[in-house]
Design an enzyme around this catalytic site. Structure first.
Site, mmCIF file in Angstrom:
data_model
loop_
_atom_site.group_PDB
_atom_site.id
_atom_site.type_symbol
_atom_site.label_atom_id
_atom_site.label_comp_id
_atom_site.label_asym_id
_atom_site.label_seq_id
_atom_site.Cartn_x
_atom_site.Cartn_y
_atom_site.Cartn_z
ATOM 1 N N GLN A 105 -6.449 -1.729 2.867
ATOM 2 C CA GLN A 105 -5.787 -1.323 4.097
ATOM 3 C C GLN A 105 -6.562 -0.180 4.752
ATOM 4 O OE1 GLN A 105 -2.039 1.062 4.640
ATOM 5 N NE2 GLN A 105 -1.219 -0.908 5.337
ATOM 6 N N CYS A 143 2.286 3.621 9.553
ATOM 7 C CA CYS A 143 2.490 4.949 8.963
ATOM 8 C C CYS A 143 3.151 5.887 9.969
ATOM 9 C CB CYS A 143 1.164 5.534 8.497
ATOM 10 S SG CYS A 143 1.341 7.183 7.762
ATOM 11 N N ALA A 176 7.428 -1.809 -2.489
ATOM 12 C CA ALA A 176 6.836 -0.466 -2.546
ATOM 13 C C ALA A 176 7.543 0.350 -3.623
ATOM 14 C CB ALA A 176 6.919 0.198 -1.179
ATOM 15 N N ARG A 177 8.503 1.201 -3.214
ATOM 16 C CA ARG A 177 9.152 2.089 -4.172
ATOM 17 C C ARG A 177 9.923 1.337 -5.256
ATOM 18 N NH1 ARG A 177 12.080 6.064 -0.013
ATOM 19 N NH2 ARG A 177 12.115 4.123 1.189
ATOM 20 N N LYS A 182 -0.060 -4.339 9.552
ATOM 21 C CA LYS A 182 1.252 -3.900 9.065
ATOM 22 C C LYS A 182 1.876 -3.026 10.137
ATOM 23 C CE LYS A 182 3.683 -2.140 5.019
ATOM 24 N NZ LYS A 182 4.482 -0.992 5.470
ATOM 25 N N GLY A 196 10.610 -3.276 3.312
ATOM 26 C CA GLY A 196 11.678 -2.313 3.539
ATOM 27 C C GLY A 196 12.887 -2.556 2.664
ATOM 28 N N PRO A 202 0.851 -1.204 0.000
ATOM 29 C CA PRO A 202 0.000 0.000 0.000
ATOM 30 C C PRO A 202 0.880 1.245 0.000
ATOM 31 C CG PRO A 202 0.059 -0.984 2.192
ATOM 32 C CD PRO A 202 0.806 -1.920 1.286
ATOM 33 N N MET A 203 0.591 2.184 -0.901
ATOM 34 C CA MET A 203 1.382 3.420 -0.997
ATOM 35 C C MET A 203 0.440 4.598 -1.171
ATOM 36 S SD MET A 203 4.478 2.107 -3.487
ATOM 37 C CE MET A 203 3.416 1.030 -4.487
ATOM 38 N N HIS A 262 7.791 -3.735 8.572
ATOM 39 C CA HIS A 262 8.775 -2.884 7.905
ATOM 40 C C HIS A 262 9.952 -2.727 8.856
ATOM 41 C CE1 HIS A 262 9.854 0.519 5.120
ATOM 42 N NE2 HIS A 262 10.586 0.834 6.171
#
Length: 354
Positions: free
Chosen positions: A99, A132, A258-259, A173, A235, A45-46, A203
């Site tokens: 999420q 987050c 993610a990224r 998460k 991560g 999720p981003m 993470h």
């Protein structure tokens, strides 16, 4: 064009599958283990990124599951259809993970019931964001602030299970801990498992690191040893090689990307190939341009704000001839045709450079 038509027409040119392979809806932790064994590389999720078009590209690129961006339980309660736009899957998505974030059990119970009713068998799982680190979230006691309050966090898990009627897995998460040097993840994960969580994503950074420094994959391993439910590592998965390595080194059941998926929807399939000892085929500049075209067309077909394609241009066209000029063109684009013209220009300059 519909999203399915876009994917069928442009997906093959972009090295994507014509349609993401469907998997059966999951109903318990054991099925999550089976699902992750088959396809362990997941799209994370981003915020501001994980829309239907992005999820579709990831699933077509081999992701075993794709998550919505984090969705406010309060937003679903008070915001109505605007918030539901974050949750609704596109026709191209066999199923999705939703999420949720917040801090009030009664709103989680309501949100879980509503999401289950609305998505039916296209809901793979409900995940609770306890990771987050953004201050505007944590100051309300949400996101990674829950790491300081395991009792409340456990009640959110229980509320989601009650709201869903135990019909879908509820996961959490988390991060390594709230503050540098204070790792709580293994103990916290045990508490979430005791509350009924079907899986834990962790993470490997502390919340106050934000996204700086290196993620500690050793933390993922420690959580794996602490619980019996599947653990999803997260991560610094910046490449297919990193994804395959995290899976092998930590003992995790799955890995969130993610990224590392920015401009690289194939990372999931490539990581899966490396896991099997195979060498994935390289993705050349023309394939990246085709993927950019496909992605922008999906944004248009799903009704998304086309301004999101400005970031996509930077990600997909990185490293190409005159990439800076192409990015400059993209930031002025307003329409689908404008973005496709950027892709045409990228291809023309590529031909000139050859």
């Amino acid at each position: 064009m519909t999203p399915s038509q876009v994917l069928a027409e442009w997906g093959p040119a972009a090295g994507l599958l014509a349609a993401p392979a469907a998997l059966p809806a999951q109903t318990d932790g054991l099925n999550l283990k089976s699902r992750f064994r088959l396809k362990p590389f997941l799209m994370a999720p981003m915020a501001g990124v994980s829309d239907a078009a992005y999820r579709t590209m990831a699933r077509a690129g081999g992701a075993g599951l794709a998550y919505t961006e984090m969705v406010s339980c309060a937003g679903l309660h008070y915001g109505g259809e605007k918030t539901w736009e974050l949750v609704e899957p596109a026709e191209t998505e066999p199923d999705i993970a939703v999420q949720l974030f917040g801090s009030k059990p009664e709103l989680f119970r309501e949100a879980a019931a509503s999401v289950c009713e609305r998505l039916g068998n296209r809901l793979a799982l409900i995940d609770i964001n306890m990771a987050c680190p953004v201050p505007k979230v944590t100051k309300k006691g949400e996101g990674s602030a829950l790491l300081d309050n395991p009792e409340l966090a456990a009640s959110l898990v229980q509320a989601c299970i009650e709201g869903s009627g135990a019909q879908v897995p509820v996961t959490a998460k988390i991060r390594r801990g709230r503050r540098m040097g204070e790792e709580v993840a293994p103990e916290f994960a045990r508490a979430m498992e005791a509350a009924g969580a079907s899986a834990i994503a962790v993470h490997g950074r502390f919340a106050n690191q934000l996204y700086h420094g290196e993620a500690d994959w050793g933390c993922v391993s420690r959580v794996v040893k602490a619980v019996s439910v599947p653990v999803i590592g997260s991560g610094d998965v910046s490449s297919a090689q990193a994804g395959a390595r995290m899976l092998a080194e930590t003992g995790a059941s799955a890995v969130m990307v993610a990224r590392g998926s920015y401009g690289n929807p194939w990372i999931f399939r490539d990581a899966a190939a490396l896991r099997l000892g195979e060498s994935p085929a390289p993705h050349d500049a023309r394939e990246k341009i085709a993927a950019f075209r496909c992605h922008v067309r999906l944004l248009s077909a799903t009704g998304a704000n086309l301004k999101r394609a400005r970031s996509l241009a930077g990600w997909y066209l990185r490293g190409m001839p005159e990439a800076a000029r192409l990015r400059g063109m993209a930031v002025t684009c307003l329409t689908l045709e404008d973005y496709l013209a950027v892709a045409d220009e990228a291809e023309r300059m590529l031909c000139d450079a050859e």
